[in-house]
Design a protein around this motif. Structure first.
Motif, PDB file in Angstrom:
ATOM      1  N   PRO A  57       0.838  -1.206   0.000  1.00  0.00           N
ATOM      2  CA  PRO A  57       0.000   0.000   0.000  1.00  0.00           C
ATOM      3  C   PRO A  57       0.870   1.251   0.000  1.00  0.00           C
ATOM      4  CG  PRO A  57       0.176  -0.858   2.197  1.00  0.00           C
ATOM      5  CD  PRO A  57       0.909  -1.832   1.318  1.00  0.00           C
ATOM      6  N   LEU A  58       0.239   2.423  -0.039  1.00  0.00           N
ATOM      7  CA  LEU A  58       0.981   3.662   0.127  1.00  0.00           C
ATOM      8  C   LEU A  58       1.679   3.637   1.479  1.00  0.00           C
ATOM      9  CD1 LEU A  58      -1.611   6.257  -1.251  1.00  0.00           C
ATOM     10  CD2 LEU A  58       0.481   5.450  -2.380  1.00  0.00           C
ATOM     11  N   SER A  59       2.856   4.221   1.545  1.00  0.00           N
ATOM     12  CA  SER A  59       3.665   4.121   2.757  1.00  0.00           C
ATOM     13  C   SER A  59       3.103   4.926   3.927  1.00  0.00           C
ATOM     14  CB  SER A  59       5.092   4.597   2.457  1.00  0.00           C
ATOM     15  OG  SER A  59       5.085   5.958   2.058  1.00  0.00           O
ATOM     16  N   LEU A  60       2.438   6.046   3.650  1.00  0.00           N
ATOM     17  CA  LEU A  60       2.032   6.967   4.712  1.00  0.00           C
ATOM     18  C   LEU A  60       1.173   6.319   5.798  1.00  0.00           C
ATOM     19  CD1 LEU A  60       2.399   9.848   5.669  1.00  0.00           C
ATOM     20  CD2 LEU A  60       0.353  10.485   4.363  1.00  0.00           C
ATOM     21  N   PRO A  61       0.130   5.537   5.442  1.00  0.00           N
ATOM     22  CA  PRO A  61      -0.679   4.937   6.511  1.00  0.00           C
ATOM     23  C   PRO A  61      -0.094   3.646   7.080  1.00  0.00           C
ATOM     24  CG  PRO A  61      -1.618   4.363   4.397  1.00  0.00           C
ATOM     25  CD  PRO A  61      -0.462   5.291   4.107  1.00  0.00           C
ATOM     26  N   LEU A  62       1.088   3.253   6.614  1.00  0.00           N
ATOM     27  CA  LEU A  62       1.653   1.969   7.023  1.00  0.00           C
ATOM     28  C   LEU A  62       2.403   2.128   8.346  1.00  0.00           C
ATOM     29  CD1 LEU A  62       1.595  -0.876   6.050  1.00  0.00           C
ATOM     30  CD2 LEU A  62       3.679  -0.476   4.748  1.00  0.00           C
ATOM     31  N   SER A  63       1.637   2.320   9.415  1.00  0.00           N
ATOM     32  CA  SER A  63       2.192   2.569  10.736  1.00  0.00           C
ATOM     33  C   SER A  63       2.438   1.272  11.486  1.00  0.00           C
ATOM     34  CB  SER A  63       1.213   3.427  11.549  1.00  0.00           C
ATOM     35  OG  SER A  63       0.014   2.686  11.774  1.00  0.00           O
ATOM     36  N   ALA A  64       2.971   1.412  12.695  1.00  0.00           N
ATOM     37  CA  ALA A  64       3.162   0.247  13.557  1.00  0.00           C
ATOM     38  C   ALA A  64       1.838  -0.442  13.834  1.00  0.00           C
ATOM     39  CB  ALA A  64       3.817   0.669  14.868  1.00  0.00           C
ATOM     40  N   TRP A  65       0.770   0.337  14.006  1.00  0.00           N
ATOM     41  CA  TRP A  65      -0.539  -0.252  14.297  1.00  0.00           C
ATOM     42  C   TRP A  65      -1.057  -1.053  13.106  1.00  0.00           C
ATOM     43  CZ3 TRP A  65      -0.051   5.190  15.323  1.00  0.00           C
ATOM     44  CH2 TRP A  65       0.176   5.486  16.670  1.00  0.00           C
ATOM     45  N   ALA A  66      -0.837  -0.528  11.888  1.00  0.00           N
ATOM     46  CA  ALA A  66      -1.294  -1.246  10.700  1.00  0.00           C
ATOM     47  C   ALA A  66      -0.582  -2.578  10.562  1.00  0.00           C
ATOM     48  CB  ALA A  66      -1.064  -0.387   9.454  1.00  0.00           C
ATOM     49  N   GLU A  67       0.741  -2.559  10.745  1.00  0.00           N
ATOM     50  CA  GLU A  67       1.504  -3.806  10.646  1.00  0.00           C
ATOM     51  C   GLU A  67       1.109  -4.764  11.769  1.00  0.00           C
ATOM     52  OE1 GLU A  67       3.162  -4.622   8.162  1.00  0.00           O
ATOM     53  OE2 GLU A  67       4.406  -3.020   7.336  1.00  0.00           O
ATOM     54  N   ALA A  68       0.903  -4.236  12.970  1.00  0.00           N
ATOM     55  CA  ALA A  68       0.531  -5.087  14.098  1.00  0.00           C
ATOM     56  C   ALA A  68      -0.845  -5.703  13.899  1.00  0.00           C
ATOM     57  CB  ALA A  68       0.564  -4.273  15.395  1.00  0.00           C
TER      58      ALA A  68
END
Length: 365
Positions: free
Chosen positions: A122-133
């Motif tokens: 996906p786009l990098s901007l919303p790819l936070s720690a919470w998204a990965e977790a």
């Protein structure tokens, strides 16, 4: 009339001998199987890449021979890596975490984090720690439900490396859905000057990298510059140049927002205070990113390091520490990595009571 009895006795003796010989077969000789799969996931701020289709996490499940174990290790790689970190395509009999664990009777599932490997990007901007977790939380659910192959797993131990350890800490402390946590390549006080210098001199946008430019990534996906991995991730004297070359050939990208939020909420806050299951923390003695004077962390002695790290856990009695002698940041890819894998297996058995498949009668309880 006595011949049948003698024959029965002889067959019984042969069976006992055969069983003893089977138990004595080295673990490395046990056949293993590995299969790849894609699992649907979601995450905060991650709409479907194609309308109506979810994002997917790609992973490789490796199983020992025979009946599948009831426990699986979910492996989460670090930044600028993908799942190849756990199954390096060079001398796998020495460097593959997955194949070595399977040979010793343990199941593993190595996932590509979102944005890396064969998972959705996906786009990098919303790819936070919470998204990965959250994505890893959903993978845990898939593993328990048997959707990744090998049947349903009753227990899941989540294993992280570096940035992946930050994701693992967020996942375990948020969802409380795993039975054990392994954090590698990380401490709570990193060497910030080294990290800053390494980022400034050793990273570049993936879109300008000759090997990754074809991914079409946006400008906030980064990777290491050619030749930078040796100094950042390895310790001289305990590393094979051919391994570093294989590492370079399989390197990947990481999102800058992901690294930032993982660092802040995986380490600094820290999320480890919310972990309620046993934790096994592993670092290389010569990890320049997380050990030494600049990190205020003494990684020369596991006892000293444990005392420094224990305050960052809600229940310090559940923390076990291991230091891999002479190794740098990427502990799984050093020449003595077998010692770290062996220590992990001992922890699985001694602290979690998880015996290897097919070795219950001769393993520790």
């Amino acid at each position: 009339m006595r011949r049948p009895l003698k024959l029965t006795s002889a067959l019984f003796a042969f069976g006992v001998l055969l069983a003893s010989l089977t138990a004595a077969v080295p673990a490395e000789a046990v056949a293993i199987s590995c299969t790849d799969t894609d699992l649907p996931v979601s995450g905060p701020g991650l709409p479907p890449l194609v309308p109506g289709a979810p994002a997917t996490v790609h992973g490789r499940l490796c199983l020992p021979a025979g009946e599948a174990p009831d426990t699986v290790q979910l492996l989460v790689h670090g930044g600028t890596y993908n799942s190849a970190y756990w199954d390096l395509p060079y001398e796998p009999e020495r460097y593959s975490y997955q194949r070595d664990m399977a040979a010793h009777g343990y199941a593993t599932f190595a996932a590509d984090q979102l944005g890396a490997g064969r998972s959705s990007r996906p786009l990098s901007l919303p790819l936070s720690a919470w998204a990965e977790a959250e994505a890893m939380h959903e993978v845990v659910g898939h593993l328990r439900a048997g959707r990744a192959g090998g049947g349903p797993f009753a227990k899941v131990v989540i294993v992280g490396h570096s940035v992946g350890s930050g994701v693992v800490a967020v996942e375990a402390s948020t969802y409380h859905d795993v039975d054990g946590v392994v954090l590698t390549g990380i401490t709570h006080l990193p060497a910030l000057p080294v990290l800053a210098l390494g980022a400034a001199l050793g990273l570049q946008p993936a879109m300008v990298d000759s090997g990754l430019a074809g991914l079409g990534s946006d400008p906030l996906y980064f990777t290491t510059k050619p030749g930078a991995r040796a100094g950042l991730f390895y310790a001289a004297g305990d590393s094979d140049p051919a391994v570093i070359a294989a590492d370079e050939a399989t390197k990947d990208q990481v999102s800058v927002p992901g690294m930032g939020t993982v660092a802040l909420f995986g380490i600094v806050v820290p999320s480890t205070r919310g972990i309620t299951v046993p934790v096994f923390q592993v670092v290389g003695e010569k990890d320049v990113l997380f050990c030494g004077v600049l990190a205020l962390r003494d990684c020369s002695d596991a006892g000293v390091l444990r005392a420094q790290e224990a305050p960052y856990y809600a229940d310090p009695s559940k923390l076990s520490m291991y230091v891999l002698p002479g190794a740098g940041h990427s502990v799984a890819l050093h020449e003595n990595a077998g010692e770290y894998r062996s220590a992990t297996r001992s922890w699985l058995q001694d602290r979690l009571g998880i015996a290897p498949q097919g070795y219950h009668s001769i393993g520790r309880n």
